[in-house]
Design an enzyme around this catalytic site. Structure first.
Site, PDB file in Angstrom:
ATOM      1  N   GLY A 147      18.531  -0.315  -4.414  1.00 33.03           N
ATOM      2  CA  GLY A 147      18.142   0.879  -3.672  1.00 33.03           C
ATOM      3  C   GLY A 147      17.034   0.618  -2.674  1.00 33.03           C
ATOM      4  N   GLY A 148      16.837  -0.644  -2.298  1.00 30.73           N
ATOM      5  CA  GLY A 148      15.847  -0.960  -1.274  1.00 30.73           C
ATOM      6  C   GLY A 148      14.422  -0.609  -1.656  1.00 30.73           C
ATOM      7  CG  HIS A 177      24.052  -5.305   0.151  1.00 27.53           C
ATOM      8  ND1 HIS A 177      23.228  -6.410   0.134  1.00 27.53           N
ATOM      9  CD2 HIS A 177      23.374  -4.324  -0.489  1.00 27.53           C
ATOM     10  CE1 HIS A 177      22.099  -6.109  -0.473  1.00 27.53           C
ATOM     11  NE2 HIS A 177      22.173  -4.852  -0.877  1.00 27.53           N
ATOM     12  CB  SER A 233      20.420  -4.406  -3.679  1.00 24.78           C
ATOM     13  OG  SER A 233      19.994  -4.072  -2.382  1.00 24.78           O
ATOM     14  CB  ALA A 234      15.619  -3.500  -4.029  1.00 24.70           C
ATOM     15  CG  ASP A 261      25.072  -8.412   2.101  1.00 28.23           C
ATOM     16  OD1 ASP A 261      24.630  -7.596   2.938  1.00 28.23           O
ATOM     17  OD2 ASP A 261      24.464  -8.713   1.055  1.00 28.23           O
TER      18      ASP A 261
END
Length: 333
Positions: free
Chosen positions: A85-86, A301, A168-169, A271
């Site tokens: 979720g960045g 991604h 991701s994050a 990605d």
């Protein structure tokens, strides 16, 4: 006039997170960004939430195969998992992350620990990394308690076979925590981290890569959103060469002398961050680190959670099982 000084929106992230001029944050319903149809359940897995940091109201969702699925005497590897979720979005309770963890617990099999952490911009980095470190300290405390630990962990977790992972994050977070453990800045014994897993890692840099400068159409994570997420999550005034975003940036400590455990790096080739993920694996390999790079042609991604029951996710589960068990089955351990 009073209306002229009223807080106004200075940053809007996908219409879900708004940063106001007085530094307050307004959050909307993130479910609009997720799947419209409910995801199927995974039989044979039980789960519960356990508080690990009362002061920050943070919990971990504990998953394990039901006792009927795996012999009660078999201790299972521990997969610590951080959602994506960045650093600004996401929750361990969201259906996509929940589905991945259900599958991992059932199919590896493993005790999966999906960790909640504070989000930016309310809590800018390194808050999330601090929370991850606090969780690993809590896990160390559970291991030290032995039979007095949380009953599910005492019964099912092999603390000597722990893996730090994320998407991701969450993969970015997993990298930084693994480095802290490997440099002894974060003592975790008797927990033993024997590997780490980066799924669609979220890395950045002040200078765009060739793919970021000329991205293909239809990517699931546009480069502009990547840069906005870093702007909203890094310390105010920091560039994307901040060590959290760019582990090989000008201010980042060298990883060459760090005895990292074996890494599994999963790179979806569709990605926009592909070059950064491939570059991460190549740099570590160049330092002589133990790195397994697995490329997924045509995948976007975060495919492991965007389509947690797709064919690519099926293959990823097989790759992850092989990495965790190194070819052995639980019964052979």
């Amino acid at each position: 006039m009073a209306g002229d000084t009223a807080p106004h929106v200075v940053e809007d992230l996908l219409g879900v997170v708004q940063l106001l001029s007085d530094a307050s944050v307004v959050r909307g319903d993130e479910s609009v960004l997720g799947p419209k149809e409910p995801l199927p359940d995974v039989p044979g897995v039980e789960w519960k939430d356990v508080v690990y940091h009362a002061a920050h109201s943070l919990s971990v969702r504990v998953y394990r195969p039901a006792s009927s699925s795996v012999a009660c005497s078999v201790k299972l590897p521990v997969l610590v998992y951080f959602h994506g979720g960045g650093y600004c979005l996401g929750s361990f309770a969201q259906p996509t992350f929940h589905a991945f963890c259900l599958r991992a617990a059932a199919e590896l099999p493993a005790v999966v620990l999906s960790v909640q952490y504070r989000l930016a911009p309310e809590h800018r980095l390194p808050a999330a990394i601090d929370d991850g470190a606090a969780f690993l300290s809590w896990l160390r405390g559970q291991a030290e308690l032995g039979a007095g630990a949380d009953p599910w962990l005492a019964e099912s977790a092999d603390f000597a076979r722990a893996f730090i992972s994320g998407v991701s994050a969450g993969a970015n977070l997993a990298h930084h925590l693994t480095a802290q453990v490997a440099t002894a800045r974060l003592p975790v014994s008797p927990v033993r981290v024997v590997g780490y897993v980066l799924l669609s890692a979220f890395f950045g840099g002040a200078e765009r890569t060739a793919l970021e400068a000329d991205p293909p159409t239809g990517v699931s994570l546009p480069v502009e959103i990547c840069e906005q997420l870093w702007h909203m999550s890094l310390p105010v005034g920091a560039t994307r060469d901040h060590p959290v975003a760019n582990p090989f940036g000008p201010e980042s400590p060298s990883l060459a002398p760090v005895e990292l455990p074996p890494a599994l790096v999963v790179a979806p080739l569709g990605d926009v961050l592909r070059d950064r993920v491939l570059g991460y694996a190549a740099r570590l390999k160049g330092m002589g680190k133990d790195v397994e790079l697995v490329e997924f042609e045509g995948q976007q991604h975060g495919f492991s959670v965007l389509r947690p029951f797709g064919e690519a996710a099926d293959e990823l589960m097989r790759v992850l099982r092989r990495f965790v068990y190194q070819g052995d089955t639980p019964a052979e351990r």
